[in-house]
Enzyme design. Structure first.
Site, PDB file in Angstrom:
ATOM      1  CG  HIS A 186      58.282  22.550  61.233  1.00 15.81           C
ATOM      2  ND1 HIS A 186      57.083  23.022  60.719  1.00 15.81           N
ATOM      3  CD2 HIS A 186      58.204  22.776  62.560  1.00 15.81           C
ATOM      4  CE1 HIS A 186      56.334  23.490  61.694  1.00 15.81           C
ATOM      5  NE2 HIS A 186      56.991  23.350  62.828  1.00 15.81           N
TER       6      HIS A 186
ATOM      7  CG  ASP B 119      56.029  22.359  57.527  1.00 14.10           C
ATOM      8  OD1 ASP B 119      56.540  21.294  57.924  1.00 14.10           O
ATOM      9  OD2 ASP B 119      56.047  23.398  58.197  1.00 14.10           O
TER      10      ASP B 119
ATOM     11  CB  SER C 287      54.468  22.834  64.841  1.00 10.96           C
ATOM     12  OG  SER C 287      54.815  24.189  64.736  1.00 10.96           O
TER      13      SER C 287
END
Length: 386
Positions: free
Chosen positions: A124, A155, A238
């Site tokens: 992402h 992911d 992230s």
């Protein structure tokens, strides 16, 4: 006589006062209560550990650097100063392996996977982009990088620097089996664009199965065996690193829990990281084959959608399409069937189905209960691979 006794009494009182004045003064109560609890607990533990050993604290700590199998272990710090020094050593060692990744208007983090310029991050974070700007820790000029491959189902993604700087340092990835609740961890990345930031916490749970939303840049992936941590995970973290005090990356911070009662805002102190074992599995395949050839994720081989009952409550997953030769096809499940249970787990939504399958393995046998023409049926299914 009365005067003499009075003088002797005064003399004794004076000597008593002088004796008391020579004793070490007590700390003021405010100062005592200000002693850090962490320091007091750690120091107390160090003192207690030496009760059955005549060695010095340093020798005792050194004697605990190997476990029964002979593997090297990091001894618990004896003081708050030692703990701080341990933090600083880990940060100095690992932070150069954590980078900032820019994709147009988006920003995230990444971890140097090897000395050839491969960097692992979240799918992402890369989104639909193919080209990126990567800034190394302490670097002034960003480097350009190209997408190798993205695997949204887990992911994870890998990008590669077009030019590899000589000082690039690959991170060391730890053993997920050794991650335990209570371990101190540091989260490193670029939260809110603040490059090379570090937060600290503990592993607060392991083995979590978490589903991402598809809104806000999420991939909608359902990921099993995630590491839950109290270390602050904010936008920009992230793809960064969750690190233990051995200097090993034990996970890739991916998302924070959302509290519906706070309007979907992040719940403080609850973040999740993809375990290092899965990171190595997926990233290793991408580096070697430019794609994922063995996901290790179980699948039924269907396309489905959530259905609701007469009260508009989720009631199962309707099978829209069955992949030829897939697990569901081999078990006789057809389009139009509504899956309501897998094994002992009730299925009400696509998310609940994905969460159950995320904890299973390809080749594993299970039972699928479904509704067809108003009747409930059960099929034995050997799960395929996603």
């Amino acid at each position: 006589m009365d005067v003499s006794r009075s003088r002797r009494a005064r003399s004794r009182r004076a000597r008593s006062r002088r004796a008391r004045s020579r004793r070490a003064p007590a700390f003021p109560s405010a100062l005592r209560t200000a002693v850090p609890l962490t320091a007091a607990v750690i120091l107390g533990a160090a003192l207690l550990s030496g009760c059955n050993d005549s060695s010095t604290p340093a020798e005792a700590a050194a004697s605990r650097t190997k476990d029964a199998s002979g593997q090297r272990q990091v001894a618990a710090p004896a003081t708050a100063g030692d703990l701080q020094a341990a933090y600083q050593r880990v940060i100095k060692d690992v932070l150069p392996s954590v980078v900032q990744i820019e994709t147009g208007g988006e920003l995230g983090s990444g971890v140097v996977y090897d000395d050839k310029g491969h960097i692992v991050t979240n799918a992402h974070v890369v989104g639909n982009a193919k080209r990126f700007r990567v800034t190394t820790a302490g670097g002034r000029q960003p480097f350009t990088a190209t997408l190798v491959s993205s695997y949204p189902d887990q992911d994870l993604a890998v990008v590669k620097l077009d030019k590899v700087p000589p000082y690039l340092k690959a991170a060391t990835f730890g053993d997920s089996k050794k991650v335990e609740v209570g371990q101190i961890v540091l989260a490193m990345g670029s939260p809110l664009g603040l490059a090379s930031s570090v937060t600290q916490g503990i592993v607060s749970a392991t083995g979590r199965t978490v589903s991402e939303g598809q809104g806000g840049g999420g991939t909608g992936a359902t990921i099993a065996n995630m590491v839950q941590t109290s270390a602050a995970i904010n936008p920009g973290n992230s793809g960064g690193a969750l690190v233990n005090l051995n200097g090993e990356v034990i996970g890739i911070p991916t998302l924070a829990a959302a509290d519906p009662q706070l309007g979907g805002s992040a719940a403080p102190g609850i973040g999740f990281a993809i375990p290092a074992s899965m990171v190595k599995t997926i990233a290793g395949q991408i580096v070697r084959y430019n794609k994922v050839v063995d996901s290790g994720r179980a699948a039924l081989g269907i396309t489905g959608r959530t259905v609701v009952d007469a009260s508009y409550r989720p009631a199962g997953v309707a099978v829209v399409e069955v992949r030829a030769g897939g697990a569901a096809d081999r078990a006789g499940i057809r389009p139009g069937d509504v899956i309501i249970r897998v094994g002992d787990d009730d299925i009400t939504t696509m998310t609940s189905l994905a969460e159950v399958l995320a904890s299973d393995k390809p080749g594993q046998k299970t039972t699928v209960t479904y509704a067809r023409d108003g009747a409930e049926r059960t099929a034995e299914v050997t799960l395929g691979e996603q």
